[in-house]
Design a protein around this motif. Structure first.
Motif, short mmCIF file in Angstrom:
data_model
loop_
_atom_site.label_atom_id
_atom_site.label_comp_id
_atom_site.label_asym_id
_atom_site.label_seq_id
_atom_site.Cartn_x
_atom_site.Cartn_y
_atom_site.Cartn_z
N ASP A 255 0.83 -1.21 0.00
CA ASP A 255 0.00 0.00 0.00
C ASP A 255 0.86 1.25 0.00
O ASP A 255 0.60 2.21 -0.73
N ALA B 109 -15.80 4.95 6.92
CA ALA B 109 -14.39 5.36 6.91
C ALA B 109 -14.21 6.64 6.09
O ALA B 109 -13.49 7.54 6.49
N ASP B 118 -11.65 6.59 10.46
CA ASP B 118 -11.11 6.20 9.15
C ASP B 118 -9.91 5.29 9.32
O ASP B 118 -9.81 4.23 8.71
N SER B 122 -9.69 1.43 8.16
CA SER B 122 -8.69 1.04 7.16
C SER B 122 -7.77 -0.04 7.70
O SER B 122 -7.42 -0.99 6.99
N SER B 125 -9.58 -3.32 7.76
CA SER B 125 -9.81 -3.95 6.48
C SER B 125 -8.53 -4.56 5.92
O SER B 125 -8.56 -5.61 5.31
N ARG B 179 -12.50 -1.42 1.58
CA ARG B 179 -11.41 -0.63 1.00
C ARG B 179 -11.84 0.06 -0.29
O ARG B 179 -11.62 1.25 -0.47
N ARG B 182 -14.34 2.83 0.30
CA ARG B 182 -13.71 4.01 0.88
C ARG B 182 -13.02 4.83 -0.21
O ARG B 182 -13.24 6.04 -0.33
#
Lengths: 271, 299
Positions: A255, B109, B118, B122, B125, B179, B182
């Motif tokens: 990420d 989120a 949020d 996150s 998830s 995800r 969001r």
């Protein structure tokens, strides 16, 4: 790289170093059966207890880490190399080669990935290389598709046109001018995929298609010990927790790489 | 669509051809008379060239013939027909958990004014994405059924039996959905048409439901389609753990016994359903997004 990603990378580093040097750190042989010490709960001698053959869970979990992380990284490297080559050729030359290669990519993407990996690994004799081949032969397609898209846009870039104008050959343009632009993108993809590869490797191990017993892998430890979950939960918890933590760390790194790299952020946002 | 199906059969056919062992030997034993082996080869057509073998494979598939299990000698296609509805039930239940929860978490989120919410969602998830289902399933079983005695640990049956495997199966899908929701809400939130809606005085609730949710549904439907594929893969693991009598466990039994017709049948069925579901998703798009109706043919 953000703080989270740095922490994640250090955690993976620690797990990997511990598993490589496990034999120096822990007095127990991961495969040594000791019928006098079966299914012992965690204690000072066996920090995570023993399994139903008296093998030390901690040393087995660490030995499994070496295999699981090793296989996943190896599979990622192979997928990346194959995907880069196919993506470069397909995107740059276009035409029939592109049509055929992308048809193959679409075809492989049409399979649920674990199902295809299972199909490939039942064909080959079980072992480390089979798992690598099974993961990589499904994995390369995402790289190929991503790199191809990037090459298509790079191909039209002014600097490539300039290189063509001064007489560079196709091979030179591909390797010197286009490839270096694709490598970071491929690394981002690898970072994002590694977490999934860890899970696939574990799943294949769980299904009995991975590296064979008595060698410990995280997946096979869980499948071998799951019958004892009620009486001896310590046999199942550590390998699963290690899979989850490793996959999580790879996902966090992925990420963060994606967010730190503009081209990747646009192309990979929904992953 | 037909080329894709043809391609899939091509891959399953190659997998079948690459299987270790000669099917003729497994029929008559390795020490049979060479003449008999030759005769059987001619009978089942394995002496012909590869193209006509593939044509033969396709005709068999068209007749719904997937071969017989090496062990039970039952038709694989018949067994799959019995087991498929169970897997379908499990997948639907998992969807029924994952879709509303994932959407709500993703919306919360993206829209929450508190950063901590949020961040927490996150983080949750990404954890959900990293859990191996065969382990989280065991943990759920350990806590909910073995310790708290709320649900039966395994077996096939009614809703009580369905809940644990469905929860396990829904975890990764729920995480992905949260995800994606969001990210798409964050994209759409700053678009001019939302500002317009706000400027003309629409309430927050109405903006979310009418304007944001509708646009979010497009990427979300894609993910639901793809997740169905992950249900089919995940089913192999989840059904094994919970003893749910569906395609997944059937495949797992096939894998353990190296019962190749069973394994190949399961692979074929899973993949074809995956492709069909993604096709349905493409149709749903056209309802959700008027732009697709115009562009549909160019894609």
């Amino acid at each position: 790289m953000g703080t989270t990603a740095k922490i994640a990378a250090s955690v993976i580093g620690v797990i990997f170093v511990l598993s490589v040097f496990a034999s120096f750190l822990i007095p127990w042989d991961p495969d040594a059966i000791n019928l006098d010490a079966i299914r012992q709960p965690p204690s000072m001698t066996h920090p995570l207890g023993t399994d139903n053959k008296g093998r030390d869970i901690l040393s087995r979990a660490l030995a499994g880490g070496r295999i699981s992380i090793g296989i996943s990284v190896f599979a990622a490297i192979i997928s990346m190399l194959a995907g880069l080559s196919v993506g470069l050729v397909s995107g740059y030359y276009g035409g029939a080669a592109d049509t055929v290669l992308m048809a193959l990519v679409d075809l492989i993407l049409a399979f649920p990935s674990l199902i295809l990996a299972i199909g490939i690994s039942v064909l080959l004799p079980p072992g480390m290389y089979t798992v690598v081949i099974a993961i990589a032969s499904v994995g390369w397609v995402s790289f190929a598709r991503l790199v191809r898209g990037h090459v298509l846009s790079l191909k039209e870039a002014p600097y490539v046109e300039a290189a063509k104008a001064i007489g560079c050959g196709d091979i030179r343009i591909l390797i010197v001018h286009i490839l270096p632009q694709c490598i970071p993108l491929a690394f981002v993809m690898a970072g994002m995929k590694l977490g999934g590869y860890i899970l696939t490797e574990a799943a294949l191990g769980f299904l009995g298609l991975g590296v064979q017993p008595p060698t410990a892998t995280w997946g096979s430890m869980i499948s071998a010990n799951r019958a004892f979950i009620n009486s001896s939960p310590w046999m199942v918890l550590p390998p699963g927790a290690l899979i989850a933590v490793t996959a999580l760390c790879f996902n966090l790194i992925g990420d963060s790489l994606r967010d730190g790299f503009d081209a990747a952020r646009d192309k990979l946002r929904y992953f | 669509m037909p080329p894709l199906l043809l391609g899939i059969t091509l891959i399953t056919f190659s997998l079948t051809k690459a299987l270790p062992g000669d099917p003729v030997y497994s029929m008559v034993g390795e020490r049979s008379n060479p003449e008999i082996i030759e005769k059987i080869r001619r009978q089942i057509g394995s002496d012909k060239d590869i193209l006509s073998q593939y044509a033969g494979y396709l005709t068999l598939l068209a007749k719904g013939e997937l071969g017989r299990s090496y062990f039970t000698n039952r038709r694989v296609a018949e067994d799959l027909l019995i087991k498929a509805p169970q897997t379908f039930r499990l997948a639907c239940m998992a969807m029924a958990i994952a879709v509303p929860c994932g959407l709500l978490l993703g919306l919360a989120a993206a829209l929450s004014r508190r950063r901590a919410v949020d961040r927490a969602i996150s983080a949750l998830s990404i954890c959900g994405l990293s859990l191996p289902v065969f382990w989280s399933g065991l943990i759920l079983m350990f806590v909910l059924s073995l310790k708290m005695k709320l649900l039966p640990p395994s077996g096939t049956g009614g809703l009580r039996y369905l809940l644990l495997p469905a929860m396990t199966l829904s975890l990764p899908a729920l995480a992905t959905l949260a995800r994606v929701t969001r990210v798409s809400v964050l994209d759409i939130r700053d678009m001019p048409f939302i500002r317009t809606a706000r400027a003309k005085g629409l309430g927050d609730m109405k903006i979310v439901v009418v304007h944001i949710l509708r646009n979010v549904l497009i990427p979300v439907v894609t993910v639901i389609g793809l997740d169905f594929g992950s249900y089919l893969s995940g089913a192999v693991l989840t059904e094994t753990i919970f003893g749910w009598d569906g395609i997944g466990r059937f495949a797992m039994e096939g894998i353990i016994k190296r019962d190749y017709p069973v394994i190949m049948g399961c692979i074929l069925i899973s993949t074809i359903s995956f492709v069909l579901i993604n096709m349905i998703v493409d149709v749903v798009y056209q309802y959700l997004d008027p732009r697709m109706r115009r562009l549909g043919n160019d894609r």
